[in-house]
Design a protein around this motif. Structure first.
Motif, short mmCIF file in Angstrom:
data_model
loop_
_atom_site.label_atom_id
_atom_site.label_comp_id
_atom_site.label_asym_id
_atom_site.label_seq_id
_atom_site.Cartn_x
_atom_site.Cartn_y
_atom_site.Cartn_z
N SER A 31 0.83 -1.21 0.00
CA SER A 31 0.00 0.00 0.00
C SER A 31 0.86 1.26 0.00
CB SER A 31 -0.91 0.02 1.21
OG SER A 31 -0.17 0.36 2.36
N ILE A 32 0.22 2.33 -0.38
CA ILE A 32 0.88 3.62 -0.48
C ILE A 32 1.13 4.22 0.91
CG2 ILE A 32 -1.31 4.83 -0.77
CD1 ILE A 32 1.68 5.76 -2.77
N LEU A 33 0.36 3.78 1.89
CA LEU A 33 0.52 4.31 3.25
C LEU A 33 1.52 3.50 4.07
CD1 LEU A 33 -2.99 5.44 4.58
CD2 LEU A 33 -0.88 6.74 4.72
N VAL A 34 1.74 2.25 3.70
CA VAL A 34 2.63 1.40 4.50
C VAL A 34 3.75 0.79 3.65
CG1 VAL A 34 2.80 -0.54 6.11
CG2 VAL A 34 0.77 0.91 6.14
N LEU A 90 7.72 2.31 3.33
CA LEU A 90 8.65 1.46 4.08
C LEU A 90 9.75 0.94 3.18
CD1 LEU A 90 6.78 -0.95 6.50
CD2 LEU A 90 8.74 0.49 7.03
N LEU A 91 9.36 0.49 2.00
CA LEU A 91 10.34 0.02 1.01
C LEU A 91 11.41 1.08 0.78
CD1 LEU A 91 11.21 -1.91 -1.34
CD2 LEU A 91 9.55 -0.72 -2.77
N ALA A 92 10.96 2.32 0.58
CA ALA A 92 11.92 3.41 0.33
C ALA A 92 12.80 3.66 1.56
CB ALA A 92 11.16 4.67 -0.06
N THR A 121 12.57 -6.77 -0.22
CA THR A 121 11.64 -7.33 -1.19
C THR A 121 10.23 -6.98 -0.75
OG1 THR A 121 13.14 -9.21 -1.45
CG2 THR A 121 10.93 -9.45 -2.40
N MET A 122 9.45 -6.40 -1.64
CA MET A 122 8.05 -6.10 -1.34
C MET A 122 7.18 -7.13 -2.04
SD MET A 122 6.03 -2.47 -1.50
CE MET A 122 6.00 -2.36 -3.29
N ALA A 123 6.40 -7.85 -1.26
CA ALA A 123 5.58 -8.93 -1.80
C ALA A 123 4.11 -8.55 -1.70
CB ALA A 123 5.84 -10.21 -1.03
N GLY A 124 3.32 -9.14 -2.58
CA GLY A 124 1.88 -8.89 -2.56
C GLY A 124 1.13 -10.13 -2.95
N ARG A 125 -0.11 -9.96 -3.34
CA ARG A 125 -0.93 -11.14 -3.59
C ARG A 125 -0.50 -11.89 -4.85
NH1 ARG A 125 -3.80 -6.81 -5.11
NH2 ARG A 125 -4.80 -6.83 -7.14
N LYS A 183 5.04 9.95 -8.55
CA LYS A 183 3.85 9.44 -9.26
C LYS A 183 4.09 8.01 -9.74
CE LYS A 183 1.82 13.78 -10.83
NZ LYS A 183 1.45 14.62 -11.99
N LEU A 184 5.28 7.77 -10.25
CA LEU A 184 5.62 6.42 -10.72
C LEU A 184 5.59 5.43 -9.55
CD1 LEU A 184 6.75 4.56 -12.98
CD2 LEU A 184 9.03 5.19 -12.16
N PHE A 185 6.21 5.83 -8.45
CA PHE A 185 6.28 4.94 -7.28
C PHE A 185 4.88 4.65 -6.74
CE2 PHE A 185 8.00 4.43 -2.71
CZ PHE A 185 8.37 3.12 -2.93
N ALA A 186 4.02 5.67 -6.77
CA ALA A 186 2.64 5.51 -6.30
C ALA A 186 1.76 4.83 -7.34
CB ALA A 186 2.06 6.87 -5.94
N ASP A 187 2.30 4.62 -8.54
CA ASP A 187 1.53 4.05 -9.65
C ASP A 187 0.30 4.91 -9.97
OD1 ASP A 187 1.05 2.28 -11.71
OD2 ASP A 187 0.15 0.73 -10.45
#
Lengths: 285, 285
Positions: A168-171, A175-177, A187-191, B128-132
């Motif tokens: 998510s954009i809020l978490v 955090l990745l950055a 590594t950022m993982a998702g569904r 914008k890119l990072f936020a998609d």
């Protein structure tokens, strides 16, 4: 036996500092102000908003709530934000998520003045963070709180393998950055991730923000890992719990956050601290 | 036997399209224009700049070079950029890296108008890119070229494990964002990463941008991996080569870019295409 990352205690100490900094500003005639824009009547949003308001008042901050009905027009919300952008008494603007589908959340985010964007969602702030630019700019409060906790508990991030579950954009993304900037290997993982548990089992630091109760069990965690649980979920019994099965994972983790009392209090304490930051930064140019 | 990702051929096709689009714009009285700001006399920068200029002219684009001596003042560079920001004939501004140490590269980047930022380095574009975010905004040209090549060669990114070695703002970071947005599971590694080859051996898609000749050998690559080599290095013999030991890796890879003739031509072709994009976007509001 893991060390419990005591977010409640850590938040208490942070709030004490924030209150002191707020008092110093108030003594100079500057009362830091936070404005929350709340659309509709989502029950969770109302609770979050009330909690923010109460803590802000306790810190001595100005705290205003702008409520709109679910069917509010986009232009009305944008006009409210523009007014807050120009209101010298307001240092921090929050638009409480989730927004109704008919509203353009991206356009709303991009309208917030970057130097009042206390949730760190504006692309300019997110881009500076991602680029690791020097200088002062706001960062999303949950990630900020997690970084404070990791530092406080002496978690060595340089070269650490970090896995974030949730994008998510809020978490997840901020955090990745932050963790990349701290020289972790993230590594950022998702569904879409294949064989997720093989991945999480490699993590020195595992951060979980899926919104799925007990998504992570013991078999998904490496021995000695640091486990950060961003979840705030309800079991069918009604009991509040996290994305991590704490009882199962705690015996193998080296450090772990409880739910409640882990990430949650640090998020809201970071929000207060960053509101005071914004008040200071804006006045110091 | 891997499929060779023929960047040279792909760039040729892309350049043909770009030239056609440029001609259509010119017929409407709009000649897309690119301006390169070059400081000092770094030999590689001079070669890159000359190559860009030649290709731009061949595409029918306007191409201007602004040269400054190594000891140019920050204010002089900023003034030149502001002039280009306001020059309606210029659609794309490049400040050629590397810059001398006395210049503030971040302040220079942040001065470029986001809608003329053809290298995609401005925090607003990067955010914008990072936020998609939806909508039109420029993206760094090497990552853009790599994504075009991956799509052209039908590399399935959804759920793929991607490892990027290299964390630069021009390559690693925008690629990380683009690949996350394409639902890959991405790890960005750098010099702090522990046991790097264990990590790269897990990659379905391995992208290498270290600037170290033959950094990746056969033992660092999984059987059947797609291997993208961003390097452009010289061996002691003087021979041009990549970050990947092509002869050793090609037999185990499923698809691989050569050096030269892989990522390089796609980068410069993407720069031309994006210059025309910027000319179109700015005029269509």
């Amino acid at each position: 036996m893991a060390t419990i990352i005591d977010g409640k205690q850590l938040a208490k100490e942070l709030n004490k500092q924030t209150q002191k900094r707020a008092q110093e500003l108030i003594a100079k005639g500057v009362k830091p102000g936070i404005a929350v824009v709340l659309v509709g009547d989502d029950p969770a949003s109302q609770i979050y908003t009330r909690n923010k308001h109460r803590l802000a008042e306790r810190m001595g901050l100005k705290s205003d709530l702008y409520r709109f009905p679910t069917d509010v027009k986009q232009a009305t919300v944008l006009a409210a934000i523009k007014k807050l952008n120009n209101d010298d008494d307001i240092d921090a603007i929050i638009v409480q998520e989730p927004l109704p589908n008919h509203l353009d959340a991206v356009a709303i985010t991009n309208t917030i003045r970057p130097d009042k964007d206390v949730d760190g969602l504006h692309p300019q702030n997110l881009g500076k963070l991602f680029a690791d630019q020097p200088g002062n700019y706001p960062v999303a409060c949950t990630p900020r709180g997690i970084m404070t906790a990791l530092r406080h508990y002496n978690v060595d991030l340089t070269g650490a393998n970090v896995v974030i579950v949730g994008r998510s954009i809020l978490v997840g993304k901020p955090l990745l950055a932050l963790l990349n900037n701290a020289n972790a290997t993230v590594t950022m993982a998702g569904r879409h991730t294949k064989d997720l548990h093989r991945l999480t089992r490699q993590a020195d630091v595992l951060i979980v923000a899926t919104g799925i109760a007990h998504f992570i069990g013991q078999d998904a965690v490496k021995d000695g890992a640091v486990v950060i649980d961003v979840g705030m979920d309800r079991l069918p019994s009604g009991k509040l719990t996290g994305d991590v099965d704490f009882d199962a994972v705690e015996p193998v983790a080296s450090k772990i956050t409880p739910v409640p009392g882990g990430v949650g209090p640090m998020t809201i304490a970071s929000l207060m601290a960053q509101t005071v930051d914004l008040a200071e930064w804006r006045r110091n140019g």
